[in-house]
Design an enzyme around this catalytic site. Structure first.
Site, PDB file in Angstrom:
ATOM      1  N   LYS A 158       0.822  -1.211   0.000  1.00 19.18           N
ATOM      2  CA  LYS A 158       0.000   0.000   0.000  1.00 19.18           C
ATOM      3  C   LYS A 158       0.854   1.258   0.000  1.00 19.18           C
ATOM      4  CE  LYS A 158      -4.304  -2.127   1.106  1.00 19.18           C
ATOM      5  NZ  LYS A 158      -5.339  -2.480   2.057  1.00 19.18           N
ATOM      6  N   ARG A 188      -2.799 -10.268   4.923  1.00 20.57           N
ATOM      7  CA  ARG A 188      -3.176 -10.434   3.510  1.00 20.57           C
ATOM      8  C   ARG A 188      -2.069  -9.808   2.663  1.00 20.57           C
ATOM      9  NH1 ARG A 188      -5.418  -7.384  -0.482  1.00 20.57           N
ATOM     10  NH2 ARG A 188      -6.928  -8.359  -1.871  1.00 20.57           N
TER      11      ARG A 188
END
Ligand code: PMM
Length: 375
Positions: free
Chosen positions: A226, A285
């Site tokens: 991210k 994840r």
């Protein structure tokens, strides 16, 4: 919050591992921010999923709709056409598959095709039928913190205190889900890193995962690749203070101030996996599975060793005393500090420096790691 004790109804194979689980991402999309288009054809998506299993993934998360900031919706029949063949093939090969969707109809068809978990980035907010569907199917359900679809989420980043606001909003989701018939034992919570959260807002959430643990359910962390990690590393690449203070020479990986590209965030992702595991996250994840699979095993071995040291009487209190500062610095909410302290005990035995395991709340607040886009 403690991965070792966390039980999620409906996943007997994954209970009792004594470590944080690893969910590998299989995006069957042409436009995801991190790997868009790479595994878009069903055969290559299935091959990629099998590769991730080989690298140590416990769960494969199959998604057919990109949630990158600004992305528009994909029509439901297109989402179904993308995910169903991949889920069917991976489930037939014995994989534990989750479906990454906000639509109840997609969740139902995916479960019929072999998915065992529903991963809903909207926590049930995008589709009022989701709670009932999940209650009827009785499958594990990941409810992520979410404030709006990808095309508007950048405008929804207002928080009084991001940790308490996210915790309270997830608590409200839990109440609504349970009120609609979902068994609390089905629910996994997720702070939704990068979703309506610009760069600096993500660090306090990670540093205070125990605040989500207060809600009594296992926690899943999706930090992989991210943008807040891209910004963090860009600071190093531009010759920031840490590199120059230590005299380290780093090869610049990006222009000054520009976030490093998604794939250059994998090492930092593994670091987040290790720290998340150390604070007891149930699952991480990730796109690049191998390093995180190693990281969660390191964290588990570390935790076991610190437990053994404590059982055996541990390190004399006198030696432990200075290390208590690490615990105090990790925040007022209890669990993180406590567990950090235990790990530090075992480190003291071999003289390794354990300082600064968790960023402080104040550090995070003053961090200038803002990104234009939340990821
Ligand atoms: N992030 C993305 C997609 N799905 N699901 C959960 N539970 N948590 C997340 O943080 C999350 C998610 C966005 O990443 P991607 O586009 O690379 O899949």
């Amino acid at each position: 919050m403690d991965a070792r004790d966390a039980e999620v109804a409906g996943l007997p194979e994954l209970s009792g591992t004594g470590r944080t689980l690893v969910m590998g991402v299989v995006n069957v999309t042409p436009d995801s921010f991190s790997d868009g288009g790479e595994w878009f054809e069903p055969d290559s998506a299935v091959a990629h999923g099998l590769e991730l299993l080989g690298e140590g993934a416990d769960i494969l998360d199959v998604g057919g709709e990109s949630t990158r900031p600004g992305a528009g919706r994909v029509p439901q029949d297109q989402e179904l056409a993308r995910v169903l063949p991949v889920i069917e093939a991976l489930a037939a090969r014995g994989a534990i598959v989750s479906v990454d969707t906000t639509r109840s109809a997609v969740a139902e068809r995916a479960v019929a095709a072999g998915a065992r978990i529903v991963n809903d980035v909207s926590g049930g907010l995008a589709d009022p039928g989701m709670a009932r569907a999940v209650a009827e199917m009785g499958v594990p359900y990941v409810a992520m913190h979410w404030r709006g679809h990808s095309d508007v989420m950048d405008s929804l980043e207002m928080y009084d205190d991001v940790v308490t606001d996210v915790r309270d909003e997830l608590a409200a989701r839990m109440d609504a889900l349970v009120g609609a018939g979902v068994d609390a034992a089905q629910i996994v919570l997720d702070p939704g890193l990068g979703f309506a959260k610009a760069g600096a807002l993500n660090w306090p959430l990670l540093a205070h995962l125990d605040a989500l643990g207060e809600l009594g359910r296992p926690v899943l962390i999706g930090a992989s690749r991210k943008r807040f990690l891209g910004h963090l590393l860009a600071r190093h690449a531009s010759g920031g203070s840490r590199a120059s203070l230590s005299g380290e020479t780093r090869t610049p990986r990006s222009g000054a101030g520009e976030p490093v590209p998604p794939r250059a965030r994998d090492d930092a992702t593994a670091a987040v996996s290790a720290l998340s595991a150390a604070t007891g996250a149930w699952c991480v994840r990730v796109h690049a599975v191998r390093a995180s699979a190693d990281a969660v095993r390191v964290a588990a071995a570390w935790e076991r060793a610190s437990g053994k040291a404590a059982e055996a009487g541990g390190v004399p209190a006198r030696e432990r005393e200075p290390r208590a500062a690490v615990s105090a610095r990790s925040g007022p909410r209890g669990d993180v500090g406590e567990r950090t302290d235990k790990s530090v005990d075992s480190l003291t035995d071999d003289g390794t420096d354990a300082g600064g395991l968790a960023p402080t709340w104040q550090d995070s607040q003053t961090c200038d790691d803002h990104g234009g886009s939340p990821r």
